[in-house]
Each structure stands twice: as C-alpha cells, then as structure tokens.
Design an enzyme around this catalytic site. Sequence first.
Site, PDB file in Angstrom:
ATOM      1  N   ASN A  45       0.924  -1.496   0.073  1.00 43.57           N
ATOM      2  CA  ASN A  45      -0.141   0.092  -0.152  1.00 43.57           C
ATOM      3  C   ASN A  45       0.484   0.979  -0.121  1.00 43.57           C
ATOM      4  OD1 ASN A  45       0.545  -0.463   2.357  1.00 43.57           O
ATOM      5  ND2 ASN A  45      -1.384   0.113   3.809  1.00 43.57           N
ATOM      6  N   VAL A  46       0.888   2.035  -0.716  1.00 42.92           N
ATOM      7  CA  VAL A  46       0.732   3.401  -0.905  1.00 42.92           C
ATOM      8  C   VAL A  46      -0.104   4.545  -0.500  1.00 42.92           C
ATOM      9  CG1 VAL A  46       2.205   4.990  -2.414  1.00 42.92           C
ATOM     10  CG2 VAL A  46       2.546   2.393  -2.414  1.00 42.92           C
ATOM     11  N   GLU A  47      -0.037   5.107   1.003  1.00 44.61           N
ATOM     12  CA  GLU A  47      -0.594   6.111   1.062  1.00 44.61           C
ATOM     13  C   GLU A  47      -0.494   7.496   0.606  1.00 44.61           C
ATOM     14  OE1 GLU A  47      -1.111   5.103   5.698  1.00 44.61           O
ATOM     15  OE2 GLU A  47      -2.766   3.805   4.791  1.00 44.61           O
ATOM     16  N   CYS A  56      -4.335   0.360  -2.188  1.00 44.57           N
ATOM     17  CA  CYS A  56      -4.220  -0.659  -1.620  1.00 44.57           C
ATOM     18  C   CYS A  56      -3.057  -1.218  -1.913  1.00 44.57           C
ATOM     19  CB  CYS A  56      -5.739  -1.687  -1.686  1.00 44.57           C
ATOM     20  SG  CYS A  56      -5.992  -0.704  -0.493  1.00 44.57           S
ATOM     21  N   GLU A  58      -3.117  -3.783  -2.920  1.00 42.74           N
ATOM     22  CA  GLU A  58      -3.590  -4.915  -4.570  1.00 42.74           C
ATOM     23  C   GLU A  58      -3.232  -4.112  -5.716  1.00 42.74           C
ATOM     24  OE1 GLU A  58      -5.067  -5.219  -1.464  1.00 42.74           O
ATOM     25  OE2 GLU A  58      -5.852  -6.797  -0.907  1.00 42.74           O
ATOM     26  N   CYS A  89      -9.886  -5.911   0.546  1.00 37.58           N
ATOM     27  CA  CYS A  89     -10.883  -4.809   0.616  1.00 37.58           C
ATOM     28  C   CYS A  89     -11.805  -5.047  -0.483  1.00 37.58           C
ATOM     29  CB  CYS A  89     -10.418  -3.890   1.027  1.00 37.58           C
ATOM     30  SG  CYS A  89     -10.245  -2.388  -0.196  1.00 37.58           S
ATOM     31  N   CYS A  92     -11.095  -4.038  -3.703  1.00 30.59           N
ATOM     32  CA  CYS A  92      -9.498  -4.604  -4.527  1.00 30.59           C
ATOM     33  C   CYS A  92     -10.082  -6.211  -4.735  1.00 30.59           C
ATOM     34  CB  CYS A  92      -8.402  -4.792  -3.502  1.00 30.59           C
ATOM     35  SG  CYS A  92      -8.046  -3.395  -3.283  1.00 30.59           S
TER      36      CYS A  92
HETATM   37  N1  THU Z   1      -5.124  -1.926   2.691  1.00 39.00           N
HETATM   38  C1  THU Z   1      -4.989  -3.105   1.807  1.00 39.00           C
HETATM   39  O1  THU Z   1      -3.411  -2.610   1.157  1.00 39.00           O
HETATM   40  N2  THU Z   1      -5.306  -3.927   0.953  1.00 39.00           N
HETATM   41  C2  THU Z   1      -6.900  -4.294   1.634  1.00 39.00           C
HETATM   42  O2  THU Z   1      -7.364  -5.480   1.100  1.00 39.00           O
HETATM   43  C3  THU Z   1      -6.738  -3.712   2.862  1.00 39.00           C
HETATM   44  C4  THU Z   1      -6.461  -2.073   3.150  1.00 39.00           C
HETATM   45  C5  THU Z   1      -4.755  -0.701   3.069  1.00 39.00           C
HETATM   46  C6  THU Z   1      -5.440   0.507   2.174  1.00 39.00           C
HETATM   47  C7  THU Z   1      -4.813   1.084   3.791  1.00 39.00           C
HETATM   48  O3  THU Z   1      -3.366   2.327   3.050  1.00 39.00           O
HETATM   49  C8  THU Z   1      -4.670   0.449   5.091  1.00 39.00           C
HETATM   50  O4  THU Z   1      -4.709  -0.812   4.654  1.00 39.00           O
HETATM   51  C9  THU Z   1      -5.317   0.767   5.936  1.00 39.00           C
HETATM   52  O5  THU Z   1      -7.004   0.661   5.848  1.00 39.00           O
END
Ligand code: THU
Length: 133
Positions: A45-47, A56, A58, A89, A92
């Site tokens: 994940n890259v926020e 996410c 994915e 999620c 994804c």
């Molecule tokens: N996140 C993912 O990268 N994949 C998922 O399927 C669930 C959530 C990340 C998104 C966010 O950066 C962090 O988890 C918290 O929700």
Amino acid sequence: MAQTDFAALTQAAREAMQRAYAPYSGYPVGAAALTEDGRVITGCNVENASYGVGLCAECTLVGQLQLTGGGKLTAFTCVNADGETITPCGRCRQLLNEFAAEEFRILTPRGITGIDGILPEAFGPSDLQEVSA
Ligand code: THU
C-alpha cells in the site's frame, strides 16, 4: 513455485509489506500473486496526505502485473504488519476479479477459496458484452 505454494507466496507478501508507505494509517500491507506463466508479483500500500487517494497493496500489484507482462492471476494472498493473512477490501476484490484466471485461488484467514468465495455474483468484463447496441 507450485501453483498453490501459499507459504512461499505469503513470504513474498511479507517482504513486499516491508516496502509499504503507510504513515497515515500505520497499517502496512503486502500482497503477492502468482501469474499463469509462473511470475511472482507483489504490491504494497502507498498512502497519501490526501487520504482518499491512497493505493491499496492490490492496486500496486495489478500495476506490477501489467508492467511485467500482463496475463491473469492464479493465486493471491496479502498480509498485515504482523505478517498475518488478511482479506482484500471490497474494492480490491473487484480488482482481483478483473485479473483472476479460471483456476484462481486466494488464501484468506478462513482458508483457501476461489474468486466466488470473496466476490459472489461479481460484475465483470463479460457483463459489458451483454447489452444490445
Ligand atoms: N489496505 C490494503 O492495502 N489492502 C486491503 O485489502 C485492505 C486495506 C490498506 C489501505 C490503507 O493504506 C491501509 O490498509 C489501512 O486501511
């Protein structure tokens, strides 16, 4: 890697998780998948300071899928910062549906299942063909 070698895939996801950029949620995620032609691809994940723009794991994984040759996924798993298996999620799951091979299998906290197990009655590419002009 055997098609259902989820131990190796989980290890690849854990390594990808170490690359996550998750300063806002503090929740790093790593994902790994096997492609039909035997590639192992990963994502993290890259926020973003604009929270809703965050990607996410994915999302970056399917980018890697395309960048490394495209094709479909036969196996997938993702992990949290403790290295534990988590479920994708909702958004994804739709991403995975787009690229899931016929034999796609996913390791979840409740075991191994198919795309139907995580996204029943999915809307997908074939639905776009089913309307009259
Ligand atoms: N996140 C993912 O990268 N994949 C998922 O399927 C669930 C959530 C990340 C998104 C966010 O950066 C962090 O988890 C918290 O929700």
